[in-house]
Design a protein around this motif. Sequence first.
Motif, PDB file in Angstrom:
ATOM      1  N   LEU A 269      78.203  54.612  34.631  1.00  9.58           N
ATOM      2  CA  LEU A 269      76.754  54.265  34.339  1.00  9.58           C
ATOM      3  C   LEU A 269      76.292  52.911  34.712  1.00  9.58           C
ATOM      4  O   LEU A 269      75.374  52.513  34.963  1.00  9.58           O
ATOM      5  CB  LEU A 269      76.836  54.437  32.751  1.00  9.58           C
ATOM      6  CG  LEU A 269      76.676  55.699  32.130  1.00  9.58           C
ATOM      7  CD1 LEU A 269      77.007  55.486  30.722  1.00  9.58           C
ATOM      8  CD2 LEU A 269      75.778  56.503  32.561  1.00  9.58           C
ATOM      9  N   VAL A 270      77.262  51.987  34.899  1.00 10.65           N
ATOM     10  CA  VAL A 270      76.976  50.766  35.309  1.00 10.65           C
ATOM     11  C   VAL A 270      76.127  50.671  36.804  1.00 10.65           C
ATOM     12  O   VAL A 270      75.259  49.897  37.065  1.00 10.65           O
ATOM     13  CB  VAL A 270      78.215  49.893  35.626  1.00 10.65           C
ATOM     14  CG1 VAL A 270      77.907  48.313  36.344  1.00 10.65           C
ATOM     15  CG2 VAL A 270      79.057  49.510  34.489  1.00 10.65           C
ATOM     16  N   PHE A 271      76.534  51.674  37.625  1.00 14.11           N
ATOM     17  CA  PHE A 271      75.955  52.045  38.954  1.00 14.11           C
ATOM     18  C   PHE A 271      74.901  53.254  38.873  1.00 14.11           C
ATOM     19  O   PHE A 271      73.897  53.047  39.470  1.00 14.11           O
ATOM     20  CB  PHE A 271      76.978  52.334  40.164  1.00 14.11           C
ATOM     21  CG  PHE A 271      78.023  51.308  40.153  1.00 14.11           C
ATOM     22  CD1 PHE A 271      77.906  50.226  40.888  1.00 14.11           C
ATOM     23  CD2 PHE A 271      79.251  51.512  39.654  1.00 14.11           C
ATOM     24  CE1 PHE A 271      78.796  49.183  41.223  1.00 14.11           C
ATOM     25  CE2 PHE A 271      80.228  50.260  39.630  1.00 14.11           C
ATOM     26  CZ  PHE A 271      80.038  49.250  40.615  1.00 14.11           C
ATOM     27  N   ALA A 272      75.095  54.035  37.924  1.00 11.40           N
ATOM     28  CA  ALA A 272      74.058  55.124  37.842  1.00 11.40           C
ATOM     29  C   ALA A 272      72.875  54.777  37.344  1.00 11.40           C
ATOM     30  O   ALA A 272      71.823  55.283  37.626  1.00 11.40           O
ATOM     31  CB  ALA A 272      74.889  56.356  37.016  1.00 11.40           C
ATOM     32  N   THR A 273      72.810  53.949  36.492  1.00 12.58           N
ATOM     33  CA  THR A 273      71.783  53.763  35.947  1.00 12.58           C
ATOM     34  C   THR A 273      70.717  52.894  36.519  1.00 12.58           C
ATOM     35  O   THR A 273      69.444  53.316  36.675  1.00 12.58           O
ATOM     36  CB  THR A 273      72.041  52.660  34.440  1.00 12.58           C
ATOM     37  OG1 THR A 273      72.794  53.311  33.416  1.00 12.58           O
ATOM     38  CG2 THR A 273      70.529  52.166  33.902  1.00 12.58           C
ATOM     39  N   PRO A 274      71.126  51.856  37.278  1.00 12.49           N
ATOM     40  CA  PRO A 274      70.016  51.226  38.183  1.00 12.49           C
ATOM     41  C   PRO A 274      69.871  52.138  39.481  1.00 12.49           C
ATOM     42  O   PRO A 274      68.551  52.223  39.958  1.00 12.49           O
ATOM     43  CB  PRO A 274      70.672  50.109  38.663  1.00 12.49           C
ATOM     44  CG  PRO A 274      72.251  50.120  38.312  1.00 12.49           C
ATOM     45  CD  PRO A 274      72.098  50.992  37.190  1.00 12.49           C
ATOM     46  N   LEU A 275      70.812  53.020  39.989  1.00  8.99           N
ATOM     47  CA  LEU A 275      70.506  53.906  41.190  1.00  8.99           C
ATOM     48  C   LEU A 275      69.527  54.602  40.923  1.00  8.99           C
ATOM     49  O   LEU A 275      68.704  55.308  41.596  1.00  8.99           O
ATOM     50  CB  LEU A 275      71.756  54.304  41.772  1.00  8.99           C
ATOM     51  CG  LEU A 275      72.606  53.283  42.314  1.00  8.99           C
ATOM     52  CD1 LEU A 275      74.259  53.786  42.712  1.00  8.99           C
ATOM     53  CD2 LEU A 275      71.993  52.355  43.560  1.00  8.99           C
ATOM     54  N   CYS A 276      69.698  55.348  39.526  1.00  7.23           N
ATOM     55  CA  CYS A 276      68.786  56.498  39.365  1.00  7.23           C
ATOM     56  C   CYS A 276      67.423  55.961  38.967  1.00  7.23           C
ATOM     57  O   CYS A 276      66.576  56.633  39.005  1.00  7.23           O
ATOM     58  CB  CYS A 276      69.457  57.318  38.068  1.00  7.23           C
ATOM     59  SG  CYS A 276      70.702  58.240  38.677  1.00  7.23           S
ATOM     60  N   CYS A 277      67.320  54.897  38.315  1.00  6.28           N
ATOM     61  CA  CYS A 277      66.148  54.135  38.082  1.00  6.28           C
ATOM     62  C   CYS A 277      65.475  53.998  39.455  1.00  6.28           C
ATOM     63  O   CYS A 277      63.857  54.131  39.326  1.00  6.28           O
ATOM     64  CB  CYS A 277      66.202  52.903  37.390  1.00  6.28           C
ATOM     65  SG  CYS A 277      66.647  52.938  35.523  1.00  6.28           S
ATOM     66  N   ALA A 278      66.111  53.687  40.365  1.00  7.92           N
ATOM     67  CA  ALA A 278      65.404  53.546  41.563  1.00  7.92           C
ATOM     68  C   ALA A 278      65.105  54.495  42.488  1.00  7.92           C
ATOM     69  O   ALA A 278      64.698  54.601  43.706  1.00  7.92           O
ATOM     70  CB  ALA A 278      66.493  52.652  42.681  1.00  7.92           C
ATOM     71  N   LEU A 279      65.128  55.873  41.856  1.00  7.81           N
ATOM     72  CA  LEU A 279      64.981  57.013  42.731  1.00  7.81           C
ATOM     73  C   LEU A 279      63.383  57.127  42.981  1.00  7.81           C
ATOM     74  O   LEU A 279      62.862  57.582  43.894  1.00  7.81           O
ATOM     75  CB  LEU A 279      65.182  58.430  41.965  1.00  7.81           C
ATOM     76  CG  LEU A 279      66.971  58.741  41.768  1.00  7.81           C
ATOM     77  CD1 LEU A 279      66.984  59.847  40.696  1.00  7.81           C
ATOM     78  CD2 LEU A 279      67.251  58.953  43.182  1.00  7.81           C
ATOM     79  N   PHE A 280      62.657  56.613  42.158  1.00 14.83           N
ATOM     80  CA  PHE A 280      60.985  56.269  42.047  1.00 14.83           C
ATOM     81  C   PHE A 280      60.685  54.968  41.873  1.00 14.83           C
ATOM     82  O   PHE A 280      61.308  54.319  41.008  1.00 14.83           O
ATOM     83  CB  PHE A 280      60.288  57.479  41.207  1.00 14.83           C
ATOM     84  CG  PHE A 280      61.009  58.850  41.158  1.00 14.83           C
ATOM     85  CD1 PHE A 280      60.670  59.867  42.115  1.00 14.83           C
ATOM     86  CD2 PHE A 280      61.794  59.185  40.164  1.00 14.83           C
ATOM     87  CE1 PHE A 280      60.980  61.183  42.017  1.00 14.83           C
ATOM     88  CE2 PHE A 280      62.374  60.559  40.156  1.00 14.83           C
ATOM     89  CZ  PHE A 280      61.964  61.404  41.246  1.00 14.83           C
ATOM     90  N   PRO A 281      59.550  54.559  42.589  1.00 14.37           N
ATOM     91  CA  PRO A 281      59.036  53.366  42.382  1.00 14.37           C
ATOM     92  C   PRO A 281      58.609  52.943  40.988  1.00 14.37           C
ATOM     93  O   PRO A 281      58.141  53.997  40.428  1.00 14.37           O
ATOM     94  CB  PRO A 281      57.940  53.203  43.425  1.00 14.37           C
ATOM     95  CG  PRO A 281      58.268  54.351  44.279  1.00 14.37           C
ATOM     96  CD  PRO A 281      58.926  55.450  43.651  1.00 14.37           C
ATOM     97  N   GLN A 282      58.825  51.919  40.545  1.00 22.09           N
ATOM     98  CA  GLN A 282      58.245  51.561  39.171  1.00 22.09           C
ATOM     99  C   GLN A 282      56.772  51.508  39.076  1.00 22.09           C
ATOM    100  O   GLN A 282      56.294  52.293  38.221  1.00 22.09           O
ATOM    101  CB  GLN A 282      58.674  50.354  38.606  1.00 22.09           C
ATOM    102  CG  GLN A 282      58.432  49.924  37.235  1.00 22.09           C
ATOM    103  CD  GLN A 282      58.920  50.571  36.210  1.00 22.09           C
ATOM    104  OE1 GLN A 282      60.026  51.197  36.455  1.00 22.09           O
ATOM    105  NE2 GLN A 282      58.395  51.301  35.252  1.00 22.09           N
ATOM    106  N   LYS A 283      56.340  51.150  40.132  1.00 18.12           N
ATOM    107  CA  LYS A 283      54.703  51.143  40.321  1.00 18.12           C
ATOM    108  C   LYS A 283      54.445  52.304  41.349  1.00 18.12           C
ATOM    109  O   LYS A 283      54.303  52.443  42.522  1.00 18.12           O
ATOM    110  CB  LYS A 283      54.349  50.077  41.090  1.00 18.12           C
ATOM    111  CG  LYS A 283      52.580  49.914  41.216  1.00 18.12           C
ATOM    112  CD  LYS A 283      52.356  48.632  41.913  1.00 18.12           C
ATOM    113  CE  LYS A 283      50.850  48.582  42.012  1.00 18.12           C
ATOM    114  NZ  LYS A 283      50.428  47.282  42.850  1.00 18.12           N
TER     115      LYS A 283
END
Length: 315
Positions: A269-283
């Motif tokens: 999850l240390v890697f999965a959390t940021p990488l999956c958050c990055a699937l779509f732009p925050q903006k």
Amino acid sequence: MPPSLPATINIREPRWDQSTFQGRAKHFFMVTDPRNLLLSGATLEEARRVVEDYRAGTVQPGLTEDQLWRAKYIYDSAFHPDTGEKMILVGRMSAQVPMNMTITGCMLTFYRTTPAVLFWQWINQSFNAIVNYTNRSGDAPITPSQLGTAYVSATTGAVVTALGLKSLTKHLPALIGRYVPFAAVAAANCINIPLMRQRELKLGIPVTDENGNRLGESTAAAQKAIFQVVVSRIGMAAPAMAIPPVIMNMLEKRAFLKVPVNLGWVGGLVFATPLCCALFPQKSSMPVSSLEPEVQDQIRKKDPWLETIYFNKGL
């Protein structure tokens, strides 16, 4: 004496290019860094002061660009991007890794009995409800009754889903049963997130132009934002919950290895959390033509030539 830092750095946007997955990943590795949870209240307030002063055009003497960006990411990790309020500690994205490591490890280990499934799914969905509320999009207030109704609906729906899936797999091979936690989490995310953010689906979320000028509220944008968050959350759970069942099935007779192996996989999850958050732009963005007709008309009156709007998708 070093030259003064220019007041032209755009810290309302992430430091890295958000049009690329790599840039978004770097951004979210900073936002989800669990070490941010250890920062004192004084450190958070100092970061807020640096950011707000800089946005107002005031550059503190001796402030470097690295220090400015550090303050910006400390600020982003603890304060809501739309309301500016300090977020609940366990609801911050920096709490995702340690909280999910603990909860997911327990769900994977204690999945056999109905009371265990019930308890850990309730814990998981209660945690998710807090995260979904804390990281909602928009700045409109939610009343305690609305929040309570959403919480009860979301957690009840998610727990019933988990118990239903467990019942369906009762007579299937043990390996299939081990996938109940992942299937339950995936299904529960499809229930929990829309319910906790149902106000956005009813009333819409703020949409802006490229420069952040508010143009109105859109339910179509809310639907897209929530869909993206659901996909990201399911992706976060996959590495820790979709692969371990095969390994754990082979280690069935070595009970003493269950928890360490589970926690090892959950550490992904240390890697999965940021990488999956990055699937779509925050903006995130969408064409004006995809919005509701009344919102399109409202925007056309302000800017007839505008083709794309932007919105905070939430986390």
